[in-house]
Design a protein around this motif. Sequence first.
Motif, PDB file in Angstrom:
ATOM      1  N   ALA A   1       0.789  -1.232   0.000  1.00 21.76           N
ATOM      2  CA  ALA A   1       0.000   0.000   0.000  1.00 21.76           C
ATOM      3  C   ALA A   1       0.824   1.288   0.000  1.00 21.76           C
ATOM      4  O   ALA A   1       0.253   2.376  -0.056  1.00 21.76           O
ATOM      5  N   ARG A   2       2.147   1.186   0.010  1.00 23.29           N
ATOM      6  CA  ARG A   2       2.978   2.399   0.058  1.00 23.29           C
ATOM      7  C   ARG A   2       2.599   3.431  -1.012  1.00 23.29           C
ATOM      8  O   ARG A   2       2.471   4.611  -0.693  1.00 23.29           O
ATOM      9  N   PRO A   3       2.375   3.041  -2.276  1.00 24.12           N
ATOM     10  CA  PRO A   3       1.971   4.052  -3.269  1.00 24.12           C
ATOM     11  C   PRO A   3       0.656   4.758  -2.906  1.00 24.12           C
ATOM     12  O   PRO A   3       0.503   5.958  -3.146  1.00 24.12           O
ATOM     13  N   LEU A   4      -0.270   4.034  -2.301  1.00 24.62           N
ATOM     14  CA  LEU A   4      -1.525   4.655  -1.861  1.00 24.62           C
ATOM     15  C   LEU A   4      -1.284   5.622  -0.709  1.00 24.62           C
ATOM     16  O   LEU A   4      -1.896   6.685  -0.640  1.00 24.62           O
ATOM     17  N   PHE A   5      -0.389   5.267   0.207  1.00 22.26           N
ATOM     18  CA  PHE A   5      -0.062   6.156   1.318  1.00 22.26           C
ATOM     19  C   PHE A   5       0.569   7.453   0.798  1.00 22.26           C
ATOM     20  O   PHE A   5       0.254   8.550   1.277  1.00 22.26           O
ATOM     21  N   LEU A   6       1.426   7.337  -0.189  1.00 17.67           N
ATOM     22  CA  LEU A   6       2.054   8.522  -0.780  1.00 17.67           C
ATOM     23  C   LEU A   6       1.008   9.407  -1.454  1.00 17.67           C
ATOM     24  O   LEU A   6       1.024  10.638  -1.304  1.00 17.67           O
ATOM     25  N   ALA A   7       0.089   8.792  -2.188  1.00 11.18           N
ATOM     26  CA  ALA A   7      -0.975   9.554  -2.851  1.00 11.18           C
ATOM     27  C   ALA A   7      -1.886  10.205  -1.820  1.00 11.18           C
ATOM     28  O   ALA A   7      -2.304  11.362  -1.983  1.00 11.18           O
ATOM     29  N   ASN A   8      -2.197   9.496  -0.750  1.00  8.13           N
ATOM     30  CA  ASN A   8      -3.045  10.028   0.311  1.00  8.13           C
ATOM     31  C   ASN A   8      -2.404  11.265   0.944  1.00  8.13           C
ATOM     32  O   ASN A   8      -3.065  12.271   1.194  1.00  8.13           O
ATOM     33  N   HIS A   9      -1.105  11.186   1.174  1.00  9.01           N
ATOM     34  CA  HIS A   9      -0.380  12.331   1.727  1.00  9.01           C
ATOM     35  C   HIS A   9      -0.444  13.525   0.769  1.00  9.01           C
ATOM     36  O   HIS A   9      -0.686  14.658   1.202  1.00  9.01           O
ATOM     37  N   ALA A  10      -0.254  13.268  -0.515  1.00 12.98           N
ATOM     38  CA  ALA A  10      -0.286  14.354  -1.500  1.00 12.98           C
ATOM     39  C   ALA A  10      -1.656  15.034  -1.522  1.00 12.98           C
ATOM     40  O   ALA A  10      -1.748  16.267  -1.593  1.00 12.98           O
ATOM     41  N   VAL A  11      -2.719  14.247  -1.433  1.00 14.76           N
ATOM     42  CA  VAL A  11      -4.072  14.819  -1.400  1.00 14.76           C
ATOM     43  C   VAL A  11      -4.247  15.678  -0.150  1.00 14.76           C
ATOM     44  O   VAL A  11      -4.773  16.792  -0.214  1.00 14.76           O
ATOM     45  N   MET A  12      -3.799  15.167   0.985  1.00 13.35           N
ATOM     46  CA  MET A  12      -3.928  15.916   2.233  1.00 13.35           C
ATOM     47  C   MET A  12      -3.185  17.248   2.159  1.00 13.35           C
ATOM     48  O   MET A  12      -3.711  18.282   2.568  1.00 13.35           O
ATOM     49  N   MET A  13      -1.995  17.235   1.623  1.00 11.85           N
ATOM     50  CA  MET A  13      -1.213  18.468   1.530  1.00 11.85           C
ATOM     51  C   MET A  13      -1.835  19.450   0.541  1.00 11.85           C
ATOM     52  O   MET A  13      -1.854  20.661   0.784  1.00 11.85           O
ATOM     53  N   ARG A  14      -2.367  18.948  -0.546  1.00 13.23           N
ATOM     54  CA  ARG A  14      -3.029  19.830  -1.527  1.00 13.23           C
ATOM     55  C   ARG A  14      -4.244  20.505  -0.886  1.00 13.23           C
ATOM     56  O   ARG A  14      -4.466  21.699  -1.045  1.00 13.23           O
ATOM     57  N   ARG A  15      -5.036  19.743  -0.130  1.00 16.36           N
ATOM     58  CA  ARG A  15      -6.203  20.332   0.537  1.00 16.36           C
ATOM     59  C   ARG A  15      -5.785  21.309   1.619  1.00 16.36           C
ATOM     60  O   ARG A  15      -6.461  22.318   1.857  1.00 16.36           O
ATOM     61  N   GLY A  16      -4.659  21.030   2.288  1.00 13.34           N
ATOM     62  CA  GLY A  16      -4.150  21.973   3.282  1.00 13.34           C
ATOM     63  C   GLY A  16      -3.754  23.293   2.640  1.00 13.34           C
ATOM     64  O   GLY A  16      -4.097  24.362   3.143  1.00 13.34           O
ATOM     65  N   ARG A  17      -3.042  23.218   1.525  1.00 11.83           N
ATOM     66  CA  ARG A  17      -2.642  24.440   0.817  1.00 11.83           C
ATOM     67  C   ARG A  17      -3.866  25.225   0.371  1.00 11.83           C
ATOM     68  O   ARG A  17      -3.945  26.445   0.562  1.00 11.83           O
ATOM     69  N   THR A  18      -4.842  24.540  -0.202  1.00  8.69           N
ATOM     70  CA  THR A  18      -6.062  25.193  -0.681  1.00  8.69           C
ATOM     71  C   THR A  18      -6.815  25.845   0.487  1.00  8.69           C
ATOM     72  O   THR A  18      -7.272  26.980   0.383  1.00  8.69           O
ATOM     73  N   GLY A  19      -6.919  25.130   1.606  1.00  4.59           N
ATOM     74  CA  GLY A  19      -7.621  25.664   2.762  1.00  4.59           C
ATOM     75  C   GLY A  19      -6.923  26.860   3.372  1.00  4.59           C
ATOM     76  O   GLY A  19      -7.564  27.849   3.745  1.00  4.59           O
ATOM     77  N   LEU A  20      -5.605  26.800   3.478  1.00 10.82           N
ATOM     78  CA  LEU A  20      -4.858  27.913   4.043  1.00 10.82           C
ATOM     79  C   LEU A  20      -4.937  29.128   3.127  1.00 10.82           C
ATOM     80  O   LEU A  20      -5.134  30.252   3.595  1.00 10.82           O
ATOM     81  N   ARG A  21      -4.835  28.897   1.838  1.00 12.48           N
ATOM     82  CA  ARG A  21      -4.964  30.009   0.896  1.00 12.48           C
ATOM     83  C   ARG A  21      -6.318  30.700   1.046  1.00 12.48           C
ATOM     84  O   ARG A  21      -6.402  31.918   1.092  1.00 12.48           O
ATOM     85  N   ALA A  22      -7.386  29.901   1.131  1.00 11.60           N
ATOM     86  CA  ALA A  22      -8.726  30.478   1.295  1.00 11.60           C
ATOM     87  C   ALA A  22      -8.842  31.249   2.608  1.00 11.60           C
ATOM     88  O   ALA A  22      -9.424  32.331   2.653  1.00 11.60           O
ATOM     89  N   ARG A  23      -8.298  30.693   3.664  1.00 10.92           N
ATOM     90  CA  ARG A  23      -8.371  31.378   4.969  1.00 10.92           C
ATOM     91  C   ARG A  23      -7.626  32.709   4.950  1.00 10.92           C
ATOM     92  O   ARG A  23      -8.097  33.709   5.502  1.00 10.92           O
ATOM     93  N   LEU A  24      -6.463  32.720   4.316  1.00 11.50           N
ATOM     94  CA  LEU A  24      -5.643  33.933   4.299  1.00 11.50           C
ATOM     95  C   LEU A  24      -6.197  35.009   3.369  1.00 11.50           C
ATOM     96  O   LEU A  24      -5.898  36.188   3.559  1.00 11.50           O
ATOM     97  N   THR A  25      -6.959  34.626   2.378  1.00  9.55           N
ATOM     98  CA  THR A  25      -7.484  35.612   1.437  1.00  9.55           C
ATOM     99  C   THR A  25      -8.927  35.995   1.725  1.00  9.55           C
ATOM    100  O   THR A  25      -9.493  36.815   1.006  1.00  9.55           O
ATOM    101  N   ALA A  26      -9.518  35.405   2.768  1.00  8.40           N
ATOM    102  CA  ALA A  26     -10.920  35.707   3.116  1.00  8.40           C
ATOM    103  C   ALA A  26     -11.028  37.098   3.730  1.00  8.40           C
ATOM    104  O   ALA A  26     -10.151  37.611   4.344  1.00  8.40           O
TER     105      ALA A  26
END
Length: 147
Positions: free
Chosen positions: A122-147
Amino acid sequence: MRLNDYRFRDTWFLPAPRRAVFDAVVDVENYPRWWPDVRAVRRIDDDTAELVCRATLPYGLVIRMRRAEQNVSTGRLRVHLEGDLEGSLAASVLRHPAGTTLEITQRVQVRKPLLRKLAPVARPLFLANHAVMMRRGRTGLRARLTA
């Protein structure tokens, strides 16, 4: 590198002032307001918090973060991680002509027994899961900072 060891490096561009980014990143208790994969935060003491994280895959991680460095003038942050992941996370909050760049480096070892057992397949899935989490974190932080 062993199957349960991970190294991640992410760079987030944020169209916001450096100090606003720094303040948001050190305000761990408010992560669930802008980062959908951080489900809960419990403050332990002034330097320690416990986070419950869950991205796309059906498992949660309980991680205790302990502040090791926080320097607003240099923009450097570092925390020690314990629990389902053990290791460190370092971040640099850097000026950018159009805002701020947040560079994040993580070096962790998975300690959660089920994930250690599944790593060979499952290592490739864990890596993909991490990438999704980080992308959503970036998107969420960007929205919070520009609100």
